[in-house]
Design a protein around this motif. Structure first.
Motif, PDB file in Angstrom:
ATOM      1  N   ILE A  30       7.771  12.867 -35.476  1.00 23.51           N
ATOM      2  CA  ILE A  30       8.406  12.613 -34.267  1.00 23.51           C
ATOM      3  C   ILE A  30       7.407  12.195 -33.098  1.00 23.51           C
ATOM      4  N   TYR A  31       7.481  11.296 -32.478  1.00 22.00           N
ATOM      5  CA  TYR A  31       6.438  10.787 -31.457  1.00 22.00           C
ATOM      6  C   TYR A  31       7.162  10.922 -29.933  1.00 22.00           C
ATOM      7  N   ALA A  32       6.621  11.215 -28.905  1.00 27.12           N
ATOM      8  CA  ALA A  32       6.943  10.809 -27.664  1.00 27.12           C
ATOM      9  C   ALA A  32       6.853   9.293 -27.163  1.00 27.12           C
ATOM     10  N   LEU A  33       7.808   8.864 -26.421  1.00 27.55           N
ATOM     11  CA  LEU A  33       7.614   7.456 -25.982  1.00 27.55           C
ATOM     12  C   LEU A  33       6.300   7.495 -24.972  1.00 27.55           C
ATOM     13  N   LEU A  34       5.385   6.528 -25.182  1.00 26.47           N
ATOM     14  CA  LEU A  34       4.268   6.596 -24.615  1.00 26.47           C
ATOM     15  C   LEU A  34       4.057   5.022 -23.953  1.00 26.47           C
ATOM     16  N   PRO A  35       3.555   5.093 -22.598  1.00 30.53           N
ATOM     17  CA  PRO A  35       3.566   3.586 -21.892  1.00 30.53           C
ATOM     18  C   PRO A  35       2.087   3.057 -22.275  1.00 30.53           C
ATOM     19  N   TYR A  36       1.789   2.259 -23.633  1.00 30.34           N
ATOM     20  CA  TYR A  36       0.350   1.923 -24.036  1.00 30.34           C
ATOM     21  C   TYR A  36       0.134   0.878 -23.047  1.00 30.34           C
TER      22      TYR A  36
ATOM     23  N   ALA B 100      -1.594   8.714 -15.578  1.00 34.38           N
ATOM     24  CA  ALA B 100      -2.347   7.650 -15.828  1.00 34.38           C
ATOM     25  C   ALA B 100      -3.521   7.578 -16.863  1.00 34.38           C
ATOM     26  N   ASP B 101      -3.937   8.786 -17.199  1.00 30.48           N
ATOM     27  CA  ASP B 101      -5.134   8.810 -18.171  1.00 30.48           C
ATOM     28  C   ASP B 101      -4.749   8.562 -19.591  1.00 30.48           C
ATOM     29  N   PHE B 102      -4.905   7.323 -20.085  1.00 27.99           N
ATOM     30  CA  PHE B 102      -4.527   7.008 -21.084  1.00 27.99           C
ATOM     31  C   PHE B 102      -5.229   7.501 -22.323  1.00 27.99           C
ATOM     32  N   THR B 103      -6.240   8.131 -22.167  1.00 27.08           N
ATOM     33  CA  THR B 103      -6.833   8.903 -23.324  1.00 27.08           C
ATOM     34  C   THR B 103      -5.805  10.175 -23.653  1.00 27.08           C
ATOM     35  N   HIS B 104      -4.890  10.256 -22.804  1.00 28.08           N
ATOM     36  CA  HIS B 104      -3.963  11.552 -23.308  1.00 28.08           C
ATOM     37  C   HIS B 104      -2.858  10.901 -24.043  1.00 28.08           C
ATOM     38  N   TYR B 105      -2.673   9.569 -24.163  1.00 26.33           N
ATOM     39  CA  TYR B 105      -1.613   8.746 -24.966  1.00 26.33           C
ATOM     40  C   TYR B 105      -1.490   9.084 -26.332  1.00 26.33           C
ATOM     41  N   VAL B 106      -1.484  10.403 -26.884  1.00 28.75           N
ATOM     42  CA  VAL B 106      -1.412  10.412 -28.151  1.00 28.75           C
ATOM     43  C   VAL B 106      -0.183  10.846 -28.608  1.00 28.75           C
ATOM     44  N   GLN B 107       0.338   9.851 -29.900  1.00 31.01           N
ATOM     45  CA  GLN B 107       1.679  10.047 -30.098  1.00 31.01           C
ATOM     46  C   GLN B 107       1.562  11.329 -31.057  1.00 31.01           C
ATOM     47  N   MET B 108       0.632  11.547 -31.891  1.00 31.59           N
ATOM     48  CA  MET B 108       0.810  12.757 -32.800  1.00 31.59           C
ATOM     49  C   MET B 108      -0.738  13.338 -32.772  1.00 31.59           C
TER      50      MET B 108
ATOM     51  N   GLY C 120      -0.490  -2.624 -21.428  1.00 36.32           N
ATOM     52  CA  GLY C 120      -0.174  -3.896 -21.797  1.00 36.32           C
ATOM     53  C   GLY C 120       1.394  -4.114 -22.372  1.00 36.32           C
ATOM     54  N   THR C 121       2.091  -3.010 -22.658  1.00 33.90           N
ATOM     55  CA  THR C 121       3.277  -3.124 -23.019  1.00 33.90           C
ATOM     56  C   THR C 121       4.237  -3.331 -21.773  1.00 33.90           C
ATOM     57  N   PRO C 122       5.338  -3.681 -21.873  1.00 40.90           N
ATOM     58  CA  PRO C 122       6.171  -3.745 -20.557  1.00 40.90           C
ATOM     59  C   PRO C 122       6.638  -2.506 -19.846  1.00 40.90           C
ATOM     60  N   LEU C 123       6.448  -1.368 -20.677  1.00 44.75           N
ATOM     61  CA  LEU C 123       6.608  -0.028 -20.048  1.00 44.75           C
ATOM     62  C   LEU C 123       5.331   0.397 -19.406  1.00 44.75           C
ATOM     63  N   TRP C 124       4.364  -0.008 -19.622  1.00 41.75           N
ATOM     64  CA  TRP C 124       3.141   0.113 -18.858  1.00 41.75           C
ATOM     65  C   TRP C 124       3.019  -0.656 -17.925  1.00 41.75           C
ATOM     66  N   GLU C 125       3.388  -2.005 -17.830  1.00 40.59           N
ATOM     67  CA  GLU C 125       3.353  -2.977 -16.774  1.00 40.59           C
ATOM     68  C   GLU C 125       4.400  -2.867 -15.719  1.00 40.59           C
ATOM     69  N   ASN C 126       5.678  -2.275 -15.923  1.00 40.28           N
ATOM     70  CA  ASN C 126       6.674  -2.226 -15.136  1.00 40.28           C
ATOM     71  C   ASN C 126       7.561  -0.966 -15.478  1.00 40.28           C
ATOM     72  N   PRO C 127       7.093   0.174 -15.386  1.00 36.84           N
ATOM     73  CA  PRO C 127       7.908   1.576 -15.753  1.00 36.84           C
ATOM     74  C   PRO C 127       9.196   1.741 -14.924  1.00 36.84           C
ATOM     75  N   GLU C 128       8.855   1.289 -13.603  1.00 40.60           N
ATOM     76  CA  GLU C 128       9.928   1.461 -12.912  1.00 40.60           C
ATOM     77  C   GLU C 128      11.487   0.707 -12.951  1.00 40.60           C
TER      78      GLU C 128
ATOM     79  N   ALA D  73       2.313  14.175 -26.756  1.00 42.87           N
ATOM     80  CA  ALA D  73       2.036  13.969 -25.219  1.00 42.87           C
ATOM     81  C   ALA D  73       3.148  13.417 -24.701  1.00 42.87           C
ATOM     82  N   PHE D  74       3.465  13.548 -23.500  1.00 38.72           N
ATOM     83  CA  PHE D  74       4.606  12.896 -22.735  1.00 38.72           C
ATOM     84  C   PHE D  74       3.974  12.595 -21.255  1.00 38.72           C
ATOM     85  N   VAL D  75       3.892  11.346 -20.981  1.00 40.73           N
ATOM     86  CA  VAL D  75       3.452  11.252 -19.400  1.00 40.73           C
ATOM     87  C   VAL D  75       4.216  10.573 -18.570  1.00 40.73           C
ATOM     88  N   LEU D  76       5.479  10.647 -18.885  1.00 44.90           N
ATOM     89  CA  LEU D  76       6.562   9.991 -17.790  1.00 44.90           C
ATOM     90  C   LEU D  76       7.409  10.912 -17.240  1.00 44.90           C
ATOM     91  N   LYS D  77       8.249  10.328 -16.197  1.00 39.08           N
ATOM     92  CA  LYS D  77       9.402  11.032 -15.669  1.00 39.08           C
ATOM     93  C   LYS D  77      10.191  10.128 -15.564  1.00 39.08           C
TER      94      LYS D  77
END
Ligand code: B12
Ligand code: SF4
Length: 434
Positions: A352-358, A377-385, A360-368, A392-396
């Protein structure tokens, strides 16, 4: 840098963010190394994975002084890539430095601006890096972002060189046998919203596949090295247009292997062939059983083929199903409902992972656009497992219709709840297969 032979070192960087980052050598670097060697260059590969960050500074002093350094870079190991680059810049100021891999491919300009490097390669690196090295040999220093030069035919690439590193220092196994990875295609024809494959395809419109004969030749080479257990790292292995032939040919090789596949691809006849040819484990991204979430991700078709799970497990292939939390239509009640439902599906292992905005993905480019705000915004925290199964979850997220908002703390709570609901399943970290 003139007529003298160029000296080249390729490097991978460690990270503390996962329990084990030394499962396998970097296949990308192994491909680049063999391509350079095929053109007469000698290359050294130094895999710094497996080091704790406290050990990195000492290890850096053992990197030899050469003319060209090529580093592979993920988003999550960017900090240690920066540390390596800083060291190389200060100790070998005249050397040429180039970065490639998923992270610089997604953010070439930001990476060039942030690190004092000469170039980044965007996408597949074999021929692009060769052109960089050829230019250096002629005395020309290519600077900036260099687009991938995709080979017309993947069969033209030499097999990745696995002899430049000590394979015994890597940990991957399948059915308790030491395992090597290979890849039979590049890219994925799907465009799931969260997936970095969009980036690594180098925005490629067409997925490229190697021929069956070429794949079998590599398998034979790996068997000669003593490896009868393999992992295909393809994004969607079963999408191969020549799959039936490929699997009949693999069946004659007497190997064990594992793959990643879309569930849609796993129809009974295909599963039978996979099982007959030695496939032991298939990782599938089920993501969510909530139809609205699946539509959001671009995986709506999945719900129509859940039956494929049954055939797969019945044929003795372990299914590792991965799921996500933090999707737009998640709530306490929906997590409870859909994970309870998922726990009744016929698969053995889960992640089970959390959705992460890597990047280059549309989610990173245009989250709103999707109701999200990136709160870290520190992508070194974007660890799925990460270490000890942490995610990690970095979104609201705010639902535009209901105004319901969830935060990282909610998602981490859902992550725990989902784990609890899967108590009848085996977490992938306790896998008995691979
Ligand atoms: C194997 C693998 C791993 C292995 C790593 C093995 C290794 N030594 O590299 C393990 C299991 C450890 C792993 C861990 C993780 N992974 Co992983 N992994 C993969 C996987 C499935 C295959 C990689 C591969 O072999 N590709 C085939 C080779 C040929 O391609 P390549 O490596 O990209 O290299 C080519 C180009 O990138 C470029 N290139 C690469 N390096 C360089 C260097 C130079 C100098 C140049 C010029 C070019 C160049 O040229 C190469 C040849 O064409 C990919 C998915 C995929 N299909 O690529 C995900 C992928 C790389 N992983 C990903 C993620 C998210 C993770 C984790 C964060 C997951 C987690 N646990 O939370 C961790 C991070 C660990 C870390 N080190 O920071 C993402 C990367 C996203 C990102 N922006 O960083 C990917 C793309 C999956 C995805 N679609 O989202 N992973
Ligand atoms: S999630 Fe899987 S199917 Fe979707 S784009 Fe990524 S690799 Fe392809």
């Amino acid at each position: 840098m003139g007529a003298r032979e160029l000296t080249i070192v390729l490097l991978s960087a460690p990270t503390d963010c996962v329990d084990d980052d030394r499962t396998e050598q970097s296949l990308g670097l192994a491909y680049i190394a063999s391509t350079l060697q095929a053109h007469g260059y000698s290359v050294e590969v130094i895999e710094l994975t497996g080091l704790r960050s406290s050990e990195l500074a000492t290890a850096l002093h053992r990197i030899p002084a050469v003319d060209v350094y090529g580093l592979t870079c993920y988003s999550t190991n960017y900090h240690s890539v920066r540390q390596i680059v800083t060291h190389l810049r200060s100790h070998h100021p005249g050397a040429y430095l180039c970065l490639g891999g998923p992270h610089p491919t997604a953010l070439p300009t930001a990476t060039l601006e942030d690190l004092q490097i000469d170039s980044v390669v965007v996408g597949d690196g074999e021929l692009a890096f060769l052109s960089i090295v050829d230019a250096l040999k002629r005395g020309r220093r290519i600077l900036g972002a260099v687009g991938a030069i995709a080979p017309n035919d993947l069969d033209d690439l030499p097999f990745p060189n696995r002899h430049l590193v000590d394979q015994k220092t890597f940990t991957r196994t399948l059915n308790h046998c030491r395992t090597l990875s290979l890849i039979s295609s590049r890219g994925c024809r799907h465009r799931c919203l969260h997936c970095n494959s969009v980036v690594m395809g180098g925005a490629r419109k067409r997925v490229k596949f190697r021929s069956t004969g070429n794949i079998i030749s590599e398998i034979r080479e790996l068997k000669k090295m003593g490896y009868g257990a393999l992992r295909f790292s393809d994004d969607n292995f079963a999408d191969n247009p020549d799959l039936a032939n490929l699997l009949s040919a693999i069946a004659k090789e007497d190997i064990l292997y594992r793959v990643f596949s879309r569930l849609e691809q796993l129809e009974p006849a295909t599963v039978q062939r996979l099982a007959d040819s030695g496939c032991k484990l298939i990782s599938v991204g089920l993501e969510s059983l909530n139809p609205k979430n699946l539509r959001f991700l671009g995986k709506a078709g999945m719900l129509h083929c859940l039956k494929n799970l049954e055939h797969t497990e019945r044929h003795g292939i372990t299914v590792r199903a991965s799921f996500m939390v933090g999707l737009p239509y998640d709530t306490d009640a929906s997590i409870q409902h859909f994970f309870e439902k998922a726990s009744r599906l016929p698969f053995t292992e889960y992640a089970i992972y959390a959705l992460l905005p890597y990047p280059g993905t549309p989610l990173w480019e245009n989250p709103e656009r999707y109701g999200y705000e990136i709160v870290d915004a520190d992508f070194t925290h974007y660890v799925q497992m990460g270490v000890g199964r942490q995610t990690a979850f970095v979104l609201k997220h705010t639902d535009p219709e209901t105004g319901f908002t969830f935060h990282p703390a909610d998602v981490l709570r859902w992550h725990c709840l989902a784990h609890d609901l899967f108590s009848s399943k085996r977490h992938m970290s306790n896998s008995q297969v691979g």
